[in-house]
Enzyme design. Structure first.
Site, PDB file in Angstrom:
ATOM      1  N   ARG A 115    -134.180  41.298  43.745  1.00  0.00           N
ATOM      2  CA  ARG A 115    -133.103  40.657  44.525  1.00  0.00           C
ATOM      3  C   ARG A 115    -133.591  39.491  45.357  1.00  0.00           C
ATOM      4  NH1 ARG A 115    -131.955  45.806  45.495  1.00  0.00           N
ATOM      5  NH2 ARG A 115    -130.427  46.699  44.062  1.00  0.00           N
ATOM      6  N   LYS A 137    -130.651  24.834  44.684  1.00  0.00           N
ATOM      7  CA  LYS A 137    -129.971  25.187  43.426  1.00  0.00           C
ATOM      8  C   LYS A 137    -131.027  25.543  42.386  1.00  0.00           C
ATOM      9  CE  LYS A 137    -125.781  22.360  43.591  1.00  0.00           C
ATOM     10  NZ  LYS A 137    -125.036  21.314  42.864  1.00  0.00           N
ATOM     11  N   GLU A 179    -132.565   7.967  39.712  1.00  0.00           N
ATOM     12  CA  GLU A 179    -132.030   8.841  40.772  1.00  0.00           C
ATOM     13  C   GLU A 179    -132.349   8.267  42.149  1.00  0.00           C
ATOM     14  OE1 GLU A 179    -130.128  11.533  40.320  1.00  0.00           O
ATOM     15  OE2 GLU A 179    -130.583  12.325  38.322  1.00  0.00           O
ATOM     16  N   LYS A 221    -131.619  13.332  50.457  1.00  0.00           N
ATOM     17  CA  LYS A 221    -131.163  14.573  49.814  1.00  0.00           C
ATOM     18  C   LYS A 221    -131.152  15.725  50.809  1.00  0.00           C
ATOM     19  CE  LYS A 221    -130.673  17.778  46.336  1.00  0.00           C
ATOM     20  NZ  LYS A 221    -130.662  18.123  44.932  1.00  0.00           N
ATOM     21  N   GLU A 231    -121.726  22.279  48.444  1.00  0.00           N
ATOM     22  CA  GLU A 231    -121.022  21.228  47.722  1.00  0.00           C
ATOM     23  C   GLU A 231    -119.506  21.317  47.821  1.00  0.00           C
ATOM     24  OE1 GLU A 231    -122.764  20.232  43.967  1.00  0.00           O
ATOM     25  OE2 GLU A 231    -121.067  19.010  43.389  1.00  0.00           O
ATOM     26  N   ARG A 235    -121.969  16.749  49.621  1.00  0.00           N
ATOM     27  CA  ARG A 235    -122.940  16.924  48.539  1.00  0.00           C
ATOM     28  C   ARG A 235    -122.435  16.317  47.242  1.00  0.00           C
ATOM     29  NH1 ARG A 235    -127.085  22.063  47.637  1.00  0.00           N
ATOM     30  NH2 ARG A 235    -128.231  21.139  45.921  1.00  0.00           N
ATOM     31  N   ASN A 239    -123.430  13.222  43.186  1.00  0.00           N
ATOM     32  CA  ASN A 239    -123.036  13.126  41.776  1.00  0.00           C
ATOM     33  C   ASN A 239    -122.712  11.696  41.354  1.00  0.00           C
ATOM     34  OD1 ASN A 239    -123.269  15.886  41.332  1.00  0.00           O
ATOM     35  ND2 ASN A 239    -121.228  16.250  42.158  1.00  0.00           N
ATOM     36  N   HIS A 242    -123.090  10.515  37.829  1.00  0.00           N
ATOM     37  CA  HIS A 242    -123.255  11.707  36.998  1.00  0.00           C
ATOM     38  C   HIS A 242    -122.019  12.066  36.186  1.00  0.00           C
ATOM     39  CE1 HIS A 242    -126.941  12.019  39.195  1.00  0.00           C
ATOM     40  NE2 HIS A 242    -127.291  13.136  38.587  1.00  0.00           N
ATOM     41  N   HIS A 246    -123.234  12.594  32.679  1.00  0.00           N
ATOM     42  CA  HIS A 246    -123.212  13.893  31.989  1.00  0.00           C
ATOM     43  C   HIS A 246    -122.464  13.797  30.665  1.00  0.00           C
ATOM     44  CE1 HIS A 246    -123.949  16.308  35.924  1.00  0.00           C
ATOM     45  NE2 HIS A 246    -125.068  16.193  35.231  1.00  0.00           N
ATOM     46  N   HIS A 259    -131.955  12.445  31.249  1.00  0.00           N
ATOM     47  CA  HIS A 259    -130.866  12.579  32.213  1.00  0.00           C
ATOM     48  C   HIS A 259    -130.738  11.345  33.112  1.00  0.00           C
ATOM     49  CE1 HIS A 259    -128.330  14.229  35.347  1.00  0.00           C
ATOM     50  NE2 HIS A 259    -129.292  13.977  36.216  1.00  0.00           N
TER      51      HIS A 259
HETATM   52  N1  LIG Z   1    -131.867  22.231  40.894  1.00  0.00           N
HETATM   53  C1  LIG Z   1    -131.349  21.029  41.079  1.00  0.00           C
HETATM   54  O1  LIG Z   1    -130.765  20.732  42.111  1.00  0.00           O
HETATM   55  C2  LIG Z   1    -131.529  20.003  39.981  1.00  0.00           C
HETATM   56  C3  LIG Z   1    -131.236  18.664  40.250  1.00  0.00           C
HETATM   57  C4  LIG Z   1    -131.473  17.729  39.234  1.00  0.00           C
HETATM   58  C5  LIG Z   1    -131.974  18.136  38.015  1.00  0.00           C
HETATM   59  N2  LIG Z   1    -132.251  19.451  37.788  1.00  0.00           N
HETATM   60  C6  LIG Z   1    -132.798  19.917  36.501  1.00  0.00           C
HETATM   61  O2  LIG Z   1    -134.075  19.321  36.310  1.00  0.00           O
HETATM   62  C7  LIG Z   1    -134.358  19.323  34.917  1.00  0.00           C
HETATM   63  C8  LIG Z   1    -135.045  18.020  34.549  1.00  0.00           C
HETATM   64  O3  LIG Z   1    -136.266  17.933  35.250  1.00  0.00           O
HETATM   65  P1  LIG Z   1    -137.359  16.816  34.898  1.00  0.00           P
HETATM   66  O4  LIG Z   1    -136.690  15.521  34.697  1.00  0.00           O
HETATM   67  O5  LIG Z   1    -138.411  16.957  35.918  1.00  0.00           O
HETATM   68  O6  LIG Z   1    -137.856  17.226  33.438  1.00  0.00           O
HETATM   69  P2  LIG Z   1    -138.987  18.262  32.938  1.00  0.00           P
HETATM   70  O7  LIG Z   1    -139.184  19.351  33.915  1.00  0.00           O
HETATM   71  O8  LIG Z   1    -138.624  18.629  31.550  1.00  0.00           O
HETATM   72  O9  LIG Z   1    -140.299  17.357  32.930  1.00  0.00           O
HETATM   73  C9  LIG Z   1    -140.396  16.290  32.023  1.00  0.00           C
HETATM   74  C10 LIG Z   1    -141.704  16.359  31.233  1.00  0.00           C
HETATM   75  O10 LIG Z   1    -142.786  15.917  32.059  1.00  0.00           O
HETATM   76  C11 LIG Z   1    -143.831  16.883  32.036  1.00  0.00           C
HETATM   77  N3  LIG Z   1    -144.533  16.754  33.310  1.00  0.00           N
HETATM   78  C12 LIG Z   1    -144.158  17.249  34.514  1.00  0.00           C
HETATM   79  N4  LIG Z   1    -144.973  16.812  35.471  1.00  0.00           N
HETATM   80  C13 LIG Z   1    -145.910  16.038  34.885  1.00  0.00           C
HETATM   81  C14 LIG Z   1    -147.021  15.295  35.364  1.00  0.00           C
HETATM   82  N5  LIG Z   1    -147.296  15.217  36.677  1.00  0.00           N
HETATM   83  N6  LIG Z   1    -147.773  14.622  34.463  1.00  0.00           N
HETATM   84  C15 LIG Z   1    -147.459  14.642  33.133  1.00  0.00           C
HETATM   85  N7  LIG Z   1    -146.413  15.315  32.629  1.00  0.00           N
HETATM   86  C16 LIG Z   1    -145.640  16.008  33.501  1.00  0.00           C
HETATM   87  C17 LIG Z   1    -143.112  18.165  31.817  1.00  0.00           C
HETATM   88  O11 LIG Z   1    -143.976  19.172  31.361  1.00  0.00           O
HETATM   89  C18 LIG Z   1    -142.069  17.746  30.779  1.00  0.00           C
HETATM   90  O12 LIG Z   1    -142.659  17.692  29.501  1.00  0.00           O
HETATM   91  C19 LIG Z   1    -133.043  19.549  34.201  1.00  0.00           C
HETATM   92  O13 LIG Z   1    -133.056  20.834  33.630  1.00  0.00           O
HETATM   93  C20 LIG Z   1    -132.005  19.469  35.312  1.00  0.00           C
HETATM   94  O14 LIG Z   1    -130.902  20.319  35.083  1.00  0.00           O
HETATM   95  C21 LIG Z   1    -132.027  20.388  38.752  1.00  0.00           C
HETATM   96 ZN   LIG Z   2    -129.256  13.836  38.311  1.00  0.00          ZN
END
Ligand SMILES: NC(=O)c1ccc[n+]([C@@H]2O[C@H](COP(=O)([O-])OP(=O)(O)OC[C@H]3O[C@@H](n4cnc5c(N)ncnc54)[C@H](O)[C@@H]3O)[C@@H](O)[C@H]2O)c1
Ligand SMILES: [Zn+2]
Length: 358
Positions: A115, A137, A179, A221, A231, A235, A239, A242, A246, A259
């Protein structure tokens, strides 16, 4: 730099500084985290950045498969298996070292195991440093859609070291920069101008240039999520870009755009709508378009169908009770959320960014 963020489950710190990863052990102790720590990362990140994290615990790190397609309940199941095998108990914490995929997955496992046990976010992509690691999130995808399964689980601590970005592939880095530009447009003209002025230094991953834009983005942020964690209002402004973004990702089955790239285009769409309504001066739209162009070419959109994209927008998760809340800039540095944007307005904005098919 230390930001202190209030959340419904208490306050947490975001430490932002080039080289701060080397001090992470002390930061964990300072945050009064449980002594048993389980590191989670993936092979890509671990290969580059095992130092300085391996010293945090004698236990082997739990390495999750890399890639958005593994951000699902099956991977979370593997995390539970590993935690149970190691007898992780309530006096345990998870330390998530990776991009947004890793942070969201490990964070969701932390939110649900027993939990909920504490999670420390150590983001290693630009997107994760300025966005996903902050705000609580967490979640995973379902075959039917992105981020359909999730929870609120604010981190116990966030450690942001911009020097970790030196190994990030250029396309990933660029995706994160869109972003950052987003934060500039919705909340800070100085941030927007700084990105525009320091692009060459940023692409060289100059630590000082990175520090300036990462810390300012985190500040924005953190301030937004502190005021509106769930949100209901403010918040939503995050978006910006987005709604169309999206939809572009969805109509291309998440294969064509990173993205952030889709957000880059989505910001242009929103700015077009605002200019057409007379709520944003055209020169501000031009400044945004110029900066997006300066970042380099984006994947093609000419072949994407407008009607299907509108359909995808109508089905967005953010549509509440039939109401689409559209974030429109009113200038560089300010925005508003409106609920009366019509399909026709969106369609002409989609055409204005180069979509030509019906
Ligand atoms: N929780 C939230 O509020 C929130 C907000 C925005 C996005 N997200 C989520 O984030 C995800 C996307 O994250 P992302 O863009 O970081 O992609 P990702 O986590 O897939 O990373 C991109 C690539 O870079 C590699 N990588 C990471 N750090 C590295 C480094 N320092 N050197 C070399 N390679 C590295 C990773 O292994 C991966 O292959 C999506 O699933 C999205 O839904 C969540
Ligand atoms: Zn985004």
């Amino acid at each position: 730099m230390l930001l202190d963020v209030g959340s419904r489950s208490g306050r947490y710190g975001i430490h932002i500084e080039p080289g701060v990863a080397a001090r992470v052990s002390g930061l964990l102790d300072g945050a009064r985290l449980p002594k048993r720590r389980f590191l989670m990362s993936n092979a890509t990140v671990w290969r580059f950045h095992e130092q300085p994290f391996a010293v945090l615990t004698p236990e082997e790190p739990i390495l999750l498969p890399d890639g958005e397609r593994h951000k699902n309940l099956q991977t979370v199941g593997r995390v539970y298996d590993a935690l149970i095998r190691s007898h992780a108990d309530r006096a345990s914490a998870i330390v998530a070292i990776g991009g947004g995929v890793l942070g969201d997955t490990a964070g969701f496992a932390a939110a649900t195991y027993l939990r909920g046990i504490p999670v420390v976010q150590i983001p290693t992509t630009l997107l994760a440093q300025v966005d996903s690691a902050i705000g609580g999130k967490v979640g995973v995808n379902h075959a039917q859609g992105k981020n359909l399964i999730g929870a609120f689980h604010p981190p116990a601590l966030v450690v942001v070291d911009p020097t970790l970005l030196s190994t990030l592939p250029r396309r990933e880095f660029r995706a994160g920069l869109y972003e950052v530009i987003k934060y500039g447009v919705i909340a800070s003209r100085p941030l927007f101008d700084r990105v525009a002025a320091s692009l060459p230094a940023l692409f060289k991953r100059d630590p000082d240039a990175l520090m300036a834009i990462v810390s300012e983005s985190c500040r924005i942020k953190a301030s937004v999520v502190e005021q509106d964690e769930r949100e209901t209002g403010l918040r939503r402004t995050l978006n910006f870009g987005h709604t169309a973004g999206h939809a572009l990702e969805a109509v291309t089955k998440y294969r064509r755009f990173r993205h952030g790239e889709a957000v880059g285009l989505g910001m242009l769409v929103a700015a077009e709508i605002a200019v057409a309504r007379g709520t944003m001066p055209a020169p501000d739209r031009d400044a945004l378009a110029a900066l997006v162009a300066k970042m380099g070419p984006l994947p093609a959109v000419a072949d994407l169908p407008v009607a299907e994209t509108l359909e995808a927008i109508a089905h967005d998760k953010k549509v509440v009770a039939g109401q689409l809340h559209y974030v429109l800039p009113t200038s560089i540095g300010e925005c508003e959320v409106v609920a009366d944007v019509t399909k026709d307005e969106i369609a002409s904005a989609l055409r204005s960014i180069g979509m030509t098919s019906a």
